[in-house]
Design an enzyme around this catalytic site. Sequence first.
Site, short mmCIF file in Angstrom:
data_model
loop_
_atom_site.label_atom_id
_atom_site.label_comp_id
_atom_site.label_asym_id
_atom_site.label_seq_id
_atom_site.Cartn_x
_atom_site.Cartn_y
_atom_site.Cartn_z
N SER A 149 -15.63 50.59 -6.18
CA SER A 149 -15.38 51.59 -7.21
C SER A 149 -14.62 50.93 -8.36
O SER A 149 -13.99 49.87 -8.18
CB SER A 149 -14.52 52.73 -6.63
N TYR A 162 -6.55 55.68 -2.13
CA TYR A 162 -7.95 55.39 -2.47
C TYR A 162 -8.01 54.04 -3.19
O TYR A 162 -8.87 53.21 -2.88
CB TYR A 162 -8.51 56.50 -3.34
#
Length: 255
Positions: A149, A162
């Site tokens: 990501s 995250y």
Amino acid sequence: MATNLTGTVALITGASSGIGAATARRLAERGASVALVARRKARLEELAAEIEKAGGTALVVEADITDRTQAEAAVRQTVERFGRLDILVNNAGLMLLGPVVGADVEEWERMLAINVQGLLYTTRAALPHLLEAAEDGPRRVADIVNISSIAGRVAWNGYGVYNLTKFGVNGFTESLRQEVTQRHVRVSVLEPGGVDTELGSHNDHKPEVREAIGTFYEQTEVLVPDDIADGVAYIVTRPRRASIAELWVMPTDQA
């Protein structure tokens, strides 16, 4: 239709929706037999039927890759069915956002289990077969693509754990790349920006987080899963001499 993956086998985790499903379709279009790995069997069966109707070959593997035994079994079932494994796409992921102060530790554990441990389990189980494919297969090269990501490149307030998982995926990918690439198992990381998937809905129980995500999607022409599937297909169809270490795919509005 291009068939430059004919004779190869690809295993895709998180294949029941979004990027995983789009990637499975794209690799099947290129000629790969695809193993569809996820927990939602009904969705996998629908996707497999779609792929086979279009002339492809798909195997449904219902598995929770956070369980090492199930992750290993998924790889084993794939090799037992198709006789080999050439491509692993580690796509399964979870995004639960919010402050570290007062956080729900169980959410951290779930993210670590899926985003990190699951990826490690499938990679470890797949590596012997990928190394064999690189040595003896028709392409004489194999591929691991880890879906990370932009959150593996940039840290933001509220993304703490995250961010931790995705920075970790990036670091692991680079280390493994150095370990096995000269044996012609190419290891790549693909880092998407905003994509229209179910990822944001993981935070539907958090009104403030969900509102922020909703505002971003309203103001940004985000990517669609096919955009990322295109990136995966590009990585795994390079000539044997070419290895894509990192691919960063962003919405034009976000970049």
